[in-house]
Scaffold this motif. Structure first.
Motif, short mmCIF file in Angstrom:
data_model
loop_
_atom_site.label_atom_id
_atom_site.label_comp_id
_atom_site.label_asym_id
_atom_site.label_seq_id
_atom_site.Cartn_x
_atom_site.Cartn_y
_atom_site.Cartn_z
N ALA A 32 0.83 -1.20 0.00
CA ALA A 32 0.00 0.00 0.00
C ALA A 32 0.87 1.25 0.00
O ALA A 32 0.59 2.22 -0.72
CB ALA A 32 -0.93 -0.01 1.21
N VAL A 33 1.94 1.22 0.79
CA VAL A 33 2.87 2.35 0.82
C VAL A 33 3.56 2.51 -0.53
O VAL A 33 3.71 3.63 -1.05
CB VAL A 33 3.88 2.17 1.96
N GLU A 34 3.98 1.40 -1.13
CA GLU A 34 4.61 1.48 -2.45
C GLU A 34 3.67 2.10 -3.48
O GLU A 34 4.09 2.90 -4.33
CB GLU A 34 5.01 0.08 -2.90
N LEU A 35 2.40 1.75 -3.41
CA LEU A 35 1.42 2.29 -4.36
C LEU A 35 1.27 3.80 -4.22
O LEU A 35 0.90 4.49 -5.18
CB LEU A 35 0.07 1.61 -4.16
N SER A 36 1.55 4.33 -3.03
CA SER A 36 1.43 5.77 -2.83
C SER A 36 2.53 6.55 -3.55
O SER A 36 2.38 7.75 -3.80
CB SER A 36 1.46 6.11 -1.34
N GLY A 37 3.65 5.87 -3.82
CA GLY A 37 4.75 6.53 -4.53
C GLY A 37 5.60 7.43 -3.66
O GLY A 37 6.44 8.17 -4.19
N VAL A 38 5.43 7.41 -2.35
CA VAL A 38 6.19 8.32 -1.48
C VAL A 38 7.67 7.96 -1.49
O VAL A 38 8.05 6.78 -1.47
CB VAL A 38 5.63 8.30 -0.04
N THR A 39 8.52 8.97 -1.55
CA THR A 39 9.97 8.78 -1.50
C THR A 39 10.58 9.92 -0.68
O THR A 39 10.00 11.00 -0.56
CB THR A 39 10.61 8.79 -2.90
N GLY A 40 11.77 9.67 -0.12
CA GLY A 40 12.53 10.72 0.51
C GLY A 40 12.12 11.07 1.93
O GLY A 40 12.71 11.98 2.53
N ARG A 41 11.14 10.40 2.49
CA ARG A 41 10.70 10.67 3.86
C ARG A 41 9.92 9.46 4.35
O ARG A 41 9.60 8.54 3.58
CB ARG A 41 9.82 11.92 3.93
N ALA A 42 9.62 9.47 5.64
CA ALA A 42 8.81 8.39 6.20
C ALA A 42 7.39 8.47 5.67
O ALA A 42 6.78 9.55 5.71
CB ALA A 42 8.80 8.47 7.72
N PRO A 43 6.85 7.37 5.13
CA PRO A 43 5.47 7.40 4.64
C PRO A 43 4.49 7.70 5.77
O PRO A 43 4.62 7.19 6.89
CB PRO A 43 5.27 5.98 4.11
N LYS A 44 3.50 8.52 5.48
CA LYS A 44 2.47 8.88 6.46
C LYS A 44 1.29 7.92 6.29
O LYS A 44 0.60 7.95 5.27
CB LYS A 44 2.04 10.32 6.28
N VAL A 45 1.08 7.09 7.30
CA VAL A 45 0.03 6.07 7.27
C VAL A 45 -0.88 6.29 8.47
O VAL A 45 -0.43 6.25 9.61
CB VAL A 45 0.61 4.65 7.33
N THR A 46 -2.16 6.55 8.22
CA THR A 46 -3.11 6.62 9.33
C THR A 46 -3.93 5.36 9.34
O THR A 46 -4.37 4.88 8.29
CB THR A 46 -4.00 7.87 9.25
N VAL A 47 -4.09 4.78 10.53
CA VAL A 47 -4.84 3.54 10.70
C VAL A 47 -6.18 3.87 11.36
O VAL A 47 -6.23 4.62 12.35
CB VAL A 47 -4.06 2.53 11.55
N VAL A 48 -7.25 3.32 10.80
CA VAL A 48 -8.60 3.58 11.28
C VAL A 48 -9.14 2.31 11.93
O VAL A 48 -9.31 1.29 11.25
CB VAL A 48 -9.52 4.03 10.12
N GLY A 49 -9.41 2.36 13.22
CA GLY A 49 -9.82 1.17 13.97
C GLY A 49 -11.28 1.16 14.36
O GLY A 49 -11.66 0.47 15.33
N THR A 50 -12.13 1.89 13.63
CA THR A 50 -13.55 1.99 13.98
C THR A 50 -14.21 0.64 14.15
O THR A 50 -15.04 0.43 15.04
CB THR A 50 -14.30 2.79 12.90
N ALA A 51 -13.87 -0.31 13.28
CA ALA A 51 -14.57 -1.60 13.25
C ALA A 51 -14.39 -2.41 14.52
O ALA A 51 -15.18 -3.31 14.81
CB ALA A 51 -14.13 -2.42 12.04
N SER A 52 -13.35 -2.10 15.30
CA SER A 52 -13.14 -2.79 16.57
C SER A 52 -13.19 -1.83 17.76
O SER A 52 -12.70 -2.14 18.84
CB SER A 52 -11.81 -3.55 16.57
N GLY A 53 -13.77 -0.67 17.54
CA GLY A 53 -14.00 0.26 18.65
C GLY A 53 -12.81 1.09 19.06
O GLY A 53 -12.74 1.56 20.19
N ASP A 54 -11.86 1.32 18.15
CA ASP A 54 -10.70 2.17 18.44
C ASP A 54 -9.97 1.72 19.70
O ASP A 54 -9.80 2.48 20.66
CB ASP A 54 -11.13 3.64 18.59
N GLN A 55 -9.52 0.49 19.69
CA GLN A 55 -8.85 -0.08 20.87
C GLN A 55 -7.48 0.57 21.04
O GLN A 55 -6.59 0.43 20.20
CB GLN A 55 -8.71 -1.59 20.70
N ARG A 56 -7.29 1.24 22.16
CA ARG A 56 -6.05 1.99 22.38
C ARG A 56 -4.84 1.06 22.49
O ARG A 56 -3.74 1.41 22.07
CB ARG A 56 -6.17 2.88 23.62
#
Length: 244
Positions: A32-56
C-alpha cells in the motif's frame, strides 16, 4: 506525494506475528505504501480502527509496528469523539489510509454518523491510497458478507461504493464465506463480487481491478459473476510480493 490516480488495495491480510513486538506490517501494508509513490521521507500512514471500537492497546501495537517499518503512523479514532479537529484535512495529508478489521456494519454506521464517506472519497480522488483488511476491505465496495450480526454470516449492502462490486474476504479460511457469496450473487443481492483468500489483496486504479497480489504462497483471488440464476467463479493468480 499522492498516488498518480485513485488507488485502493483491498485485502484479507497485512499483519504478521513478530518476535520483539506484538505484530509487524506484512507485505500487503508495505505494498500500500509502495502504491502511494512516497519517497525521501517516512510514509504517512493513518490507521482507522472503527470496526473494533478504536482499541487503544492495539493502537500502541500499530505504532510499534510503524517504528519497525519506518512509517509515520497516526490513528483516526472516533470513540469517544474524533481525535482530530479537521478529519477531512487530516486524511488528505496522508499517503495511506489503512482500515482495520472487525464489525463492518458498526464501522459503516459510525462513519455515517460522522459523515466520513465524503472525506474518504475526497482523499481517494486526491491520490491517498485507501486500503485495509476484512471490514477495512469490504467498506470500499457496495457490500459483502459479514459476521457483524452474529455467527451466521449475512449480507451487508451499504458500503461506500467507491468500487461498484461486492467483496468477499477470508474466502479460504471461513467455510461459509464462499457459498454465501455465490448465493448472494446468484440472487442479485450483490453485484459481481471480488474475493480474496487470507494473505491476498486486490489493487484498483479508479474502479478498475488491475492486479491481485499476495504475501503468502498458494493463495488466490476470485471474481464471482451472475449468469442467469447461477453464480460463476473465476480464479485469479496473484503476484507474489516480497515479504519485508
Amino acid at each position: 506525494m499522492p498516488a498518480d490516480q485513485p488507488t485502493i488495495l483491498a485485502t484479507s491480510g497485512g499483519y504478521r506475528p513478530a518476535s520483539r513486538t506484538y505484530l509487524e506490517f506484512d507485505a500487503l501494508v508495505h505494498h500500500a505504501v509502495e502504491l502511494s509513490g512516497v519517497t525521501g521521507r517516512a510514509p504517512k500512514v493513518t490507521v482507522v480502527g472503527t470496526a473494533s471500537g478504536d482499541q487503544r492497546f492495539f493502537n500502541d501495537h500499530l505504532h510499534q509496528a510503524g517504528r519497525v517499518a519506518g512509517f509515520d503512523i497516526s490513528t483516526l479514532d472516533l470513540f469517544p469523539m474524533p481525535n482530530h479537529d479537521d478529519v477531512p484535512g487530516m486524511l488528505l495529508e496522508q499517503d495511506v489510509v489503512w482500515v482495520n478489521g472487525g464489525s463492518v456494519a458498526n464501522l459503516l454506521a459510525v462513519w455515517q454518523v460522522h459523515e466520513l464517506g465524503a472525506p474518504m472519497r475526497a482523499a481517494w480522488e486526491a491520490g491517498v491510497v485507501l486500503a485495509g483488511v476484512s471490514a477495512g476491505s469490504i467498506c470500499w465496495y457496495v457490500g459483502g458478507t459479514t459476521d457483524s450480526f452474529g455467527p451466521e454470516l449475512r449480507a451487508v449492502t451499504n458500503g461506500l461504493s467507491l468500487l461498484p462490486y461486492g467483496n468477499g474476504v477470508h474466502y479460504d479460511s471461513e467455510a461459509r464465506r464462499r457459498p454465501l457469496v455465490h448465493e448472494l450473487v446468484a440472487a442479485g443481492t450483490l453485484p459481481t463480487t471480488h474475493c480474496t483468500d487470507d494473505g491476498v489483496g486486490l489493487v484498483y486504479h479508479g474502479t478498475e481491478l488491475v492486479e491481485a497480489v499476495s504475501e503468502r504462497d498458494g493463495k488466490g483471488a476470485y471474481i464471482v459473476t451472475r449468469e442467469g440464476d447461477a453464480a460463476v467463479e473465476e480464479r485469479l493468480e496473484p503476484r507474489r510480493l516480497v515479504n519485508p
